[in-house]
Motif scaffolding. Structure first.
Motif, PDB file in Angstrom:
ATOM      1  N   GLU A 201      35.877  51.453  39.247  1.00 29.81           N
ATOM      2  CA  GLU A 201      34.551  50.963  39.068  1.00 29.81           C
ATOM      3  C   GLU A 201      33.825  52.224  40.036  1.00 29.81           C
ATOM      4  N   ALA A 202      33.828  52.316  41.397  1.00 29.91           N
ATOM      5  CA  ALA A 202      33.563  53.175  42.244  1.00 29.91           C
ATOM      6  C   ALA A 202      33.819  54.840  42.219  1.00 29.91           C
ATOM      7  N   ILE A 203      35.358  54.896  41.770  1.00 29.28           N
ATOM      8  CA  ILE A 203      35.298  56.240  41.504  1.00 29.28           C
ATOM      9  C   ILE A 203      34.449  56.837  40.450  1.00 29.28           C
ATOM     10  N   SER A 204      33.655  56.363  38.719  1.00 26.73           N
ATOM     11  CA  SER A 204      33.594  56.405  38.072  1.00 26.73           C
ATOM     12  C   SER A 204      32.785  56.320  38.395  1.00 26.73           C
ATOM     13  N   ILE A 205      30.972  55.246  39.361  1.00 28.99           N
ATOM     14  CA  ILE A 205      30.129  55.410  39.360  1.00 28.99           C
ATOM     15  C   ILE A 205      29.776  56.826  40.151  1.00 28.99           C
ATOM     16  N   CYS A 206      30.568  57.123  41.438  1.00 25.43           N
ATOM     17  CA  CYS A 206      31.052  58.205  42.469  1.00 25.43           C
ATOM     18  C   CYS A 206      30.408  59.716  41.206  1.00 25.43           C
ATOM     19  N   LEU A 207      31.276  59.616  39.884  1.00 25.59           N
ATOM     20  CA  LEU A 207      30.975  60.773  39.317  1.00 25.59           C
ATOM     21  C   LEU A 207      29.852  61.309  38.501  1.00 25.59           C
ATOM     22  N   LEU A 208      29.759  59.874  38.367  1.00 31.34           N
ATOM     23  CA  LEU A 208      28.202  59.679  37.226  1.00 31.34           C
ATOM     24  C   LEU A 208      27.606  60.467  38.502  1.00 31.34           C
ATOM     25  N   PHE A 209      26.854  59.637  39.289  1.00 27.37           N
ATOM     26  CA  PHE A 209      26.061  60.226  39.926  1.00 27.37           C
ATOM     27  C   PHE A 209      25.955  61.988  40.373  1.00 27.37           C
ATOM     28  N   LEU A 210      27.590  62.001  40.166  1.00 29.68           N
ATOM     29  CA  LEU A 210      27.519  63.688  40.891  1.00 29.68           C
ATOM     30  C   LEU A 210      27.083  64.374  39.542  1.00 29.68           C
ATOM     31  N   ASN A 211      27.140  64.386  38.298  1.00 28.18           N
ATOM     32  CA  ASN A 211      27.062  65.007  37.154  1.00 28.18           C
ATOM     33  C   ASN A 211      25.453  64.347  36.845  1.00 28.18           C
ATOM     34  N   LEU A 212      24.911  63.148  37.414  1.00 31.04           N
ATOM     35  CA  LEU A 212      23.615  63.469  37.708  1.00 31.04           C
ATOM     36  C   LEU A 212      23.247  64.320  38.424  1.00 31.04           C
ATOM     37  N   PHE A 213      23.540  64.611  39.206  1.00 21.37           N
ATOM     38  CA  PHE A 213      22.330  65.414  40.539  1.00 21.37           C
ATOM     39  C   PHE A 213      22.746  67.090  40.434  1.00 21.37           C
ATOM     40  N   THR A 214      23.893  67.552  39.688  1.00 19.47           N
ATOM     41  CA  THR A 214      24.382  68.297  39.615  1.00 19.47           C
ATOM     42  C   THR A 214      24.284  68.819  37.899  1.00 19.47           C
ATOM     43  N   VAL A 215      24.886  69.236  36.843  1.00 17.42           N
ATOM     44  CA  VAL A 215      24.977  69.700  35.804  1.00 17.42           C
ATOM     45  C   VAL A 215      24.739  69.297  34.415  1.00 17.42           C
ATOM     46  N   HIS A 216      24.779  67.435  34.598  1.00 19.92           N
ATOM     47  CA  HIS A 216      24.626  66.717  34.192  1.00 19.92           C
ATOM     48  C   HIS A 216      24.573  66.836  32.787  1.00 19.92           C
ATOM     49  N   TRP A 217      25.619  66.922  32.607  1.00 15.37           N
ATOM     50  CA  TRP A 217      26.992  67.668  30.899  1.00 15.37           C
ATOM     51  C   TRP A 217      26.696  66.257  30.071  1.00 15.37           C
ATOM     52  N   PRO A 218      26.374  65.490  29.101  1.00 17.22           N
ATOM     53  CA  PRO A 218      25.848  65.222  28.597  1.00 17.22           C
ATOM     54  C   PRO A 218      27.317  64.876  27.655  1.00 17.22           C
ATOM     55  N   ALA A 219      28.768  64.778  27.809  1.00 18.01           N
ATOM     56  CA  ALA A 219      30.293  64.525  27.453  1.00 18.01           C
ATOM     57  C   ALA A 219      30.609  63.833  29.432  1.00 18.01           C
ATOM     58  N   VAL A 220      30.119  64.319  30.160  1.00 23.01           N
ATOM     59  CA  VAL A 220      30.735  63.533  31.121  1.00 23.01           C
ATOM     60  C   VAL A 220      30.048  62.387  31.187  1.00 23.01           C
TER      61      VAL A 220
ATOM     62  N   ALA B 167      31.880  60.087  28.702  1.00 26.40           N
ATOM     63  CA  ALA B 167      32.924  59.417  29.139  1.00 26.40           C
ATOM     64  C   ALA B 167      33.209  58.749  29.615  1.00 26.40           C
ATOM     65  N   LEU B 168      31.981  58.795  30.651  1.00 23.17           N
ATOM     66  CA  LEU B 168      32.508  57.977  32.114  1.00 23.17           C
ATOM     67  C   LEU B 168      31.730  56.692  32.271  1.00 23.17           C
ATOM     68  N   GLY B 169      30.150  56.949  31.491  1.00 21.67           N
ATOM     69  CA  GLY B 169      29.756  54.950  31.192  1.00 21.67           C
ATOM     70  C   GLY B 169      30.265  54.504  31.075  1.00 21.67           C
ATOM     71  N   PRO B 170      31.066  54.088  29.750  1.00 19.62           N
ATOM     72  CA  PRO B 170      31.759  53.474  29.252  1.00 19.62           C
ATOM     73  C   PRO B 170      32.964  52.888  30.008  1.00 19.62           C
ATOM     74  N   THR B 171      33.114  54.029  30.360  1.00 14.53           N
ATOM     75  CA  THR B 171      34.871  53.752  32.156  1.00 14.53           C
ATOM     76  C   THR B 171      34.101  52.757  33.123  1.00 14.53           C
ATOM     77  N   HIS B 172      32.981  53.564  33.483  1.00  8.90           N
ATOM     78  CA  HIS B 172      32.363  52.742  34.076  1.00  8.90           C
ATOM     79  C   HIS B 172      31.702  51.532  34.319  1.00  8.90           C
ATOM     80  N   GLY B 173      31.563  50.324  33.164  1.00  9.39           N
ATOM     81  CA  GLY B 173      31.258  49.924  31.932  1.00  9.39           C
ATOM     82  C   GLY B 173      32.498  48.641  32.341  1.00  9.39           C
ATOM     83  N   THR B 174      32.985  48.838  32.075  1.00 10.10           N
ATOM     84  CA  THR B 174      34.669  48.510  31.145  1.00 10.10           C
ATOM     85  C   THR B 174      35.523  48.006  32.510  1.00 10.10           C
ATOM     86  N   ALA B 175      35.086  48.529  33.654  1.00  9.52           N
ATOM     87  CA  ALA B 175      35.848  48.216  35.073  1.00  9.52           C
ATOM     88  C   ALA B 175      35.050  47.868  35.709  1.00  9.52           C
ATOM     89  N   TYR B 176      33.249  47.592  35.308  1.00 11.63           N
ATOM     90  CA  TYR B 176      33.312  47.043  35.581  1.00 11.63           C
ATOM     91  C   TYR B 176      32.913  45.165  35.493  1.00 11.63           C
TER      92      TYR B 176
END
Length: 83
Positions: free
Chosen positions: A12-31, A34-43
């Motif tokens: 949960e913690a790693i996936s939210i960090c990667l989601l924010f990193l993606n949001l604030f840098t390249v903002h690739w929809p594919a990332v 993939a990470l949104g459902p992973t984070h939600g499931t972990a939550y």
């Protein structure tokens, strides 16, 4: 259940960090896709495992509801209660 909670809290913690990193840098929809459902499931796994953990206090169960860091807060509460 404690082992499941530890793994889910880390995911949960790693996936939210990667989601924010993606949001604030390249903002690739594919990332995000993939990470949104992973984070939600972990939550959800954190919440369910905290509720199912024997010896968890009401406070520990409520701490698991905090997004992003709830798993670690619940684990910390469990370790404090174990002392």
């Amino acid at each position: 259940m404690l082992r499941v909670l530890k793994i889910a809290a880390a995911v949960e913690a790693i996936s939210i960090c990667l989601l924010f990193l993606n949001l604030f840098t390249v903002h690739w929809p594919a990332v995000s896709s993939a990470l949104g459902p992973t984070h939600g499931t972990a939550y959800l796994v954190v919440i369910v495992s905290a509720l199912a953990t024997a010896g968890a206090t009401t406070r520990g169960k409520l701490l698991a509801l905090v997004p992003a860091v709830g798993g670690y807060l619940a684990l910390r509460n469990l370790s404090v209660d174990a002392r």
